[in-house]
Structures are given as C-alpha cells and as structure tokens.
Design a protein around this motif. Structure first.
Motif, PDB file in Angstrom:
ATOM      1  N   UNK A  61      39.716  53.373  -1.669  1.00 29.97           N
ATOM      2  CA  UNK A  61      41.011  52.934  -1.142  1.00 29.97           C
ATOM      3  C   UNK A  61      41.855  52.301  -2.232  1.00 29.97           C
ATOM      4  N   UNK A  62      41.177  51.646  -3.194  1.00 25.07           N
ATOM      5  CA  UNK A  62      41.918  50.925  -4.215  1.00 25.07           C
ATOM      6  C   UNK A  62      42.538  51.813  -5.267  1.00 25.07           C
ATOM      7  N   UNK A  63      41.931  53.010  -5.504  1.00 28.88           N
ATOM      8  CA  UNK A  63      42.319  53.812  -6.671  1.00 28.88           C
ATOM      9  C   UNK A  63      43.834  53.948  -6.821  1.00 28.88           C
ATOM     10  N   UNK A  64      44.479  54.398  -5.755  1.00 35.60           N
ATOM     11  CA  UNK A  64      45.915  54.651  -5.822  1.00 35.60           C
ATOM     12  C   UNK A  64      46.699  53.364  -5.558  1.00 35.60           C
ATOM     13  N   UNK A  65      46.144  52.536  -4.680  1.00 30.97           N
ATOM     14  CA  UNK A  65      46.817  51.303  -4.272  1.00 30.97           C
ATOM     15  C   UNK A  65      47.073  50.385  -5.468  1.00 30.97           C
ATOM     16  N   UNK A  66      46.062  50.308  -6.365  1.00 31.10           N
ATOM     17  CA  UNK A  66      46.192  49.420  -7.523  1.00 31.10           C
ATOM     18  C   UNK A  66      47.353  49.855  -8.404  1.00 31.10           C
ATOM     19  N   UNK A 126      52.177  60.366   0.066  1.00 35.55           N
ATOM     20  CA  UNK A 126      51.162  61.241   0.646  1.00 35.55           C
ATOM     21  C   UNK A 126      50.181  61.775  -0.383  1.00 35.55           C
ATOM     22  N   UNK A 127      50.401  61.496  -1.677  1.00 29.68           N
ATOM     23  CA  UNK A 127      49.497  61.995  -2.726  1.00 29.68           C
ATOM     24  C   UNK A 127      48.322  61.044  -2.869  1.00 29.68           C
ATOM     25  N   UNK A 128      47.467  60.995  -1.880  1.00 35.50           N
ATOM     26  CA  UNK A 128      46.453  59.950  -1.871  1.00 35.50           C
ATOM     27  C   UNK A 128      45.121  60.474  -1.335  1.00 35.50           C
ATOM     28  N   UNK A 165      39.943  60.886   2.280  1.00 30.97           N
ATOM     29  CA  UNK A 165      38.477  61.034   2.339  1.00 30.97           C
ATOM     30  C   UNK A 165      37.865  59.898   3.157  1.00 30.97           C
ATOM     31  N   UNK A 166      38.305  58.677   2.863  1.00 31.53           N
ATOM     32  CA  UNK A 166      37.775  57.517   3.595  1.00 31.53           C
ATOM     33  C   UNK A 166      38.106  57.631   5.079  1.00 31.53           C
ATOM     34  N   UNK A 167      39.354  58.041   5.379  1.00 28.47           N
ATOM     35  CA  UNK A 167      39.762  58.160   6.781  1.00 28.47           C
ATOM     36  C   UNK A 167      38.873  59.149   7.526  1.00 28.47           C
ATOM     37  N   UNK A 168      38.626  60.315   6.899  1.00 26.36           N
ATOM     38  CA  UNK A 168      37.805  61.321   7.569  1.00 26.36           C
ATOM     39  C   UNK A 168      36.367  60.836   7.727  1.00 26.36           C
TER      40      UNK A 168
END
Lengths: 170, 473
Positions: free
Chosen positions: B88-93, B436-438, B443-446
């Motif tokens: 979750x952090x990868x893009x958020x950071x 939306x490029x996340x 993956x986590x959601x699914x």
C-alpha cells in the motif's frame, strides 16, 4: 534503624520532588526537581543493596540525560516568563535546592559505598554488583538485552526521520 | 532445536529493516521498488522460517522465546499485515513525498516488535516487544511531514502510549514483587492475604496498559486522531496488527486465572463492563463522523469490543478467527481509501465520495463487500466471525453481552451502508482526481476480497489451523 530513617527521608524527597516537578510552571525548575527526584531514587537503590542500579541511576539519569534536558530548556530561555521580583526568590530556592541536591548525592554515594546501610542483604552472594549484573545480562537475560538493542535502533531511526529537515525529492 | 532456528523469523525482520535503511543511503540502490522488494523478501523469509517451526513446540533462551502455534498463527497475521502495508505504501509514499527507506524499515521493526510480544509467556519480554512496536509506531504515524495532522497524531500517540507503558511497567513491578516471577503461569492470584490485593492491582494495571494498545473504552481516545493523522498505509497496519498482539497477550494472562477460578467473577464483570462500553461507544460515535478514516477508527474500536466478548467467554478459537477476519477487513478498507486517493491529496470527507462507486465500480464494489463484512452480512467472513463469537457467548452464559453485540451490530449497519449509499446512489458533484496507476493497491484489495469470501464460505482450512493454535495455549 538508620537505614529506615534514611529511607523515609529519601522517599519523602523523591515523592515531593516529583510532585513539585509537576506543579512548577518553570521549565528549568521542572528539570531540576526531576534531577532531585532521580538522585533520591538512586539513594534508595543504594539502600536496597543494588550499587550498580544506584550508580547508573545517578550517572545516566541525573547526570547525562538531565544535562541534555537542561541544555534544551536553556535554549528556549526559561526566564522569559518570570517577573523580576520573583527572580530573587527563585535564586534563593535554587541555592537551597543545590544544597539539598548535594546532600542527596552524598547520601546516595554513602548508600552504595557503605555496605552497612543495606537493610536487605541480598541472598546468595553479592547480587546487584556490576559483576553480577553483567553476568546476568549476558547469560540469563541475553534475549531481553538484545531486544533492547532493537528497541534503541527503532528509537534512533524514528528520532532521525522525524527530526531531520525535509529535503527535495531527487 | 537450537536457538537460531527459533530466532530466525526475528533475525530476518531486523536484518531486512537494517538492509532497507542502508539501501536508503545509497544513490542507486535506494529506489522505491528495490526497497519494497527487499522488505517483501524479508517478510517472506520470516514467514517461511516461522512456518518451519509449526508443530515443533520451539523454546529458546530458557523459555523466554517460545513459538507455540498460537504465536506462529499471530506471526503470520502480522507478516501479512506488514506485507500489505508495504504494497500500500509503495505509491502512497511517492504521492505524498514521504521518506521511503525509513517507512519500510520502521514497518519491519514494528512487525518484529509484535512478534516478540506474542512469542513469549514472560511479561518482561512482552513489555519489551510492546515498546519496540510502539516506538516504531510513533515515528510511523508522524512520517507525513507535510501534514500537521500527522505530527499531531505522532505527538498524541507518543504521549498516550508513554502513559500506557508506564501503567504496564508499574503493574509488572507489583506483580513481580508479589509473585516473584513474570511468567504468566505463575501469576494466578493467591487465595487470600495482603499480597492478593497488590497482585490484583498489578494485574489491573497491566491489563489497562494492554487496553490502551487495543483501544478499549475508556482508553480509546487517541485512536481516531491517530488514524486520521497517520499516513493511510500506516493506519491500515495499525488497524489489526497491534490489536491482535494485545488480545493474544490478554488471553495468555487471563487463561490461568479462568482455570484457577479465583476472583473470576470480579475479572469477568470488569471486562464485561469494558466490552459493553466499547461496543456502544464505538458504534454510536461512528454514526456522527463525516471523515472516512475516523469512521473506520471508531469501527475498529467497536470490533475490539466484539473480540473482547470472545476473551470473556473463554473462546480463543473464536477470537483468533475474528482477528484473522478483521485483519483483511481493516486493511482492505484502508486500501480502498488509498485506491480512491488522488496525487498528493486524499479524499476523506464522506460527501466527496458521491458517485465514486459508479465511476470506479471495481474499487467501489470491493469496498462495499468489505464494509458488508464489517457489518456482519453473510456470506462474508465477518458474518461467521460474529456468529461464532456471539453463539459461544450465549453458550458460556453471557447472554446479555451477546444481545448488546447483536444490537450494536445493527447500529453499525447504518454507518457502513451510508458509505455504500453515498458511493453508488448519489450524483457526483464534481470530477474526482483519482490516481488509477496503482497496481500494488489493487493487489491488496483483491487479496482482501478473496480472504473475506474464503473465510466466509470455506473456513475449514483456517479453522483447522486455529484449532492447533488454541490447543497450544
């Protein structure tokens, strides 16, 4: 008997200093009361026959950590909020506190130098001496000891990341 | 079995943390995806080495490190939560310009603290593990330095957490003074005498300290502020993992007491009052919130109340099943919040969610399933978890608790479905800027969707694991 009297004095001083620390509004006083409280605690440790804990208490808490604390307090100028007529009283109080502190340090030192003051002779040899503590730390308590090092790593990283200035992203 | 095999999960986590932190100092090795990959690899290695310990009753350091199956089950939950938080952090950071290496490193250390806390029956080690987690958690919640609320969250969490630690350590001193040991099996209260009252006080202080970490009423105040201010991936990690650790420790402390039966009534009455207050306050306070992260925070308080019922009725299996479910529901809900965020800015106000379900049906749909699971609708795992907990409570003679639980669950349906209604039924007021490029978040959601449905429809496998885990308690 002497030990009981000394314990009572130290207990009253430590609790009183802790209370005074919370009540006092001056940051400098807060820090000094905390030193007093820590020193009294060190004396109690000495009375209980734990010379290592007593020495560490005074060296680390009353010494190193509080000096850092007072540095920080001095940098934000604790005297800015005090009216001048109260400064004299504060100075007198400071001298008095210094005397008490010296007395406490002396008592604490006597507590762990003079073994006679120990009311509870620890069973099974000199537990609480640096040698015994060191041996326990690296045998029976090696796991908690190593966890502490992970704890310090986490604290270090956290302090650095929260404290450092924001840099522009590459 | 030598000590190193038992230490391996912890060594991998700490080693991974140090490696990630060192990578951050290099100019080339410090890219986001490399650091995330190293973190995931460390977590996977820890998980693998933990799986090898299953069924072998591993003890090391004279029993201070003790991987029984319950601890291993919890370890898997923590590692899953940490891995999902990394993703979750990868893009958020990047979106929020947060320090990256420190995020992954502190996350691994926090997970390590939780593992230490559960993999022992010695309360001194529990305390040290709790501190390792807490110190990392304070820093993690303050990582978003562009946001004042993040700093506020860190400061609040630090102050309240320090109080909780002081409670625990004072309680431990009293317990050690009266019982001469900090082993949970040695802590069963004595029949009579002056030391009984002191030991009871110590026990109450330790339990209060744990209640801070689990966020049970009246020790819950900090939680909504921390969840709101902390970076959302961090909040996702906080949602389930520390609660799971706190509950397992609570269970370990209370089981010997329930077995001896001394002062049982007092303990159960006290815990029941806390559970009722937690369920009622958590659910009713959530009704009044407009901020999505605050709603999720109060909902997590309410869920802690339901889990406490499982502790009171002496039902470790129900508790572990609930925790496993809540892990995926909690992390999944925060993942949906992240998935609906824009570059540099998160959408948190309920009104802004108008119509996002229609615009992004997949995210909205998964979010809806997760919210329904939290509310306890079949065929999701949330339904089964609540069903087990409430039915065991009735069988154990705590009918009143079960009734309060069912009624407050009905209240909770209102605020969960309100989110769904706003997402799907309302017209959007303006176009949302959603990033939306996340793929990692999707993956986590699914994964969470799959887990919630798997636990709800085919819970057989995991229940077998939980049976083995509770047999080791």
């Amino acid at each position: 008997m002497t030990a009981d009297v000394i314990f009572c004095v130290l207990a009253v001083v430590s609790v009183g200093a802790a209370a005074a620390m919370i009540v006092s509004k001056n940051q400098g006083h807060n820090a000094l009361f905390l030193v007093l409280c820590f020193s009294a605690l060190g004396g109690i440790f000495g009375l209980l026959g734990a010379p290592f804990a007593a020495a560490v208490q005074i060296l680390v808490y009353a010494g190193a950590i509080m000096v850092l604390f007072i540095f920080v307090v001095m940098m934000v100028d604790p005297r800015a909020g005090i009216p001048p007529e109260r400064r004299r009283r504060a100075k007198l109080l400071g001298v008095g506190m210094g005397v008490v502190l010296l007395f406490e340090l002396g008592v604490a030192a006597w507590g762990w130098l003079g073994k006679t003051a120990s009311p509870v002779p620890p069973a099974g040899g000199p537990a609480g001496t640096p040698i015994a503590v060191g041996r326990l730390l690296f045998s029976e308590y090696v796991y908690p000891f190593e966890i502490t090092s992970v704890l310090i790593l986490a604290a270090l990283v956290g302090a650095v990341v929260l404290g450092k200035k924001e840099e522009s992203e590459p | 079995m030598n000590g190193f095999a038992a230490l391996a999960p912890l060594l991998f986590l700490v080693g991974g943390a140090i490696l990630v932190l060192l990578l951050g100092t290099r100019r080339n090795g410090g890219t986001n995806s490399v650091q995330a990959a190293v973190s995931i690899a460390a977590i996977a290695a820890a998980g693998f080495s933990a799986a090898r310990l299953w069924g072998r009753a591993v003890r090391a350091f004279g029993g201070q490190l003790r991987f029984d199956e319950a601890a291993l089950f919890m370890t898997f939950l923590f590692l899953l939560a940490a891995a999902m938080a990394v993703l979750l952090g990868m893009r958020y950071l990047v979106r929020h310009a947060m320090p990256r290496g420190e995020y992954y490193g502190l996350l691994l250390l926090a997970a390590c603290g939780l593992v230490i806390m559960t993999a022992t029956i010695n309360l001194l080690i529990v305390f040290l593990g709790l501190e390792v987690f807490s110190v990392s958690a304070y820093a993690l919640s303050g990582l978003n330095r562009r946001d004042d609320r993040s700093a506020e969250a860190a400061a609040k969490y630090f102050l309240i957490g320090s109080f909780a630690s002081a409670f625990v350590i004072f309680g431990l001193a009293l317990l050690f003074g009266t019982r001469g040991s900090l082993d949970v099996h040695q802590l069963a209260l004595p029949e009579t005498g002056g030391s009984s009252a002191l030991a009871l006080t110590g026990l109450a202080l330790v339990v209060s300290g744990l209640a801070f970490k689990i966020a049970l009423v009246p020790f819950h105040m900090y939680q909504p502020d921390v969840y709101e201010g902390a970076p959302t991936p961090v909040a996702a990690f906080f949602a389930a993992a520390p609660k799971a650790a706190g509950f397992l420790v609570l269970l370990r402390i209370l089981v010997p007491h329930f077995q001896t039966g001394i002062r049982n009534e007092a303990i159960i009455e006290f815990l029941s009052a806390v559970a009722v207050a937690t369920m009622i306050l958590g659910n009713f306070a959530a009704l009044r919130q407009r901020n999505l992260k605050r709603i999720l925070a109060y909902s997590s308080i309410a869920h802690a109340g339901y889990m406490l019922i499982a502790v009171i009725s002496g039902d470790p299996a129900g508790l572990l099943f609930y925790l496993a479910n809540y892990l995926f529901m909690g992390v999944g809900a925060f993942a949906a919040v992240i998935a609906l965020g824009g570059p540099g800015r998160e959408i948190l106000d309920l009104d802004e969610f108008a119509g996002v379900g229609r615009r992004y049906p997949w995210i909205g749909g998964i979010f809806t399933v997760l919210l329904l699971s939290m509310a306890g609708f079949p065929p999701t795992g949330g339904f089964l978890a609540k069903f087990y907990v409430f039915s065991t409570a009735v069988r154990a003679g705590h009918l009143g608790l079960a009734i309060v639980g069912v009624l407050t669950s009905l209240v909770s349906v209102y605020y969960y479905l309100r989110i769904v209604r706003i997402m799907f039924m309302k017209e959007p007021e303006r176009e949302l800027d959603v990033d939306t490029e996340n793929p990692a978040v999707y993956l986590v959601l699914f994964l969470c969707l799959y887990a919630v449905l798997q636990l709800g429809l085919f819970p057989g496998n995991i229940i077998t694991l939980i049976r083995q885990a509770t047999a080791s308690l």
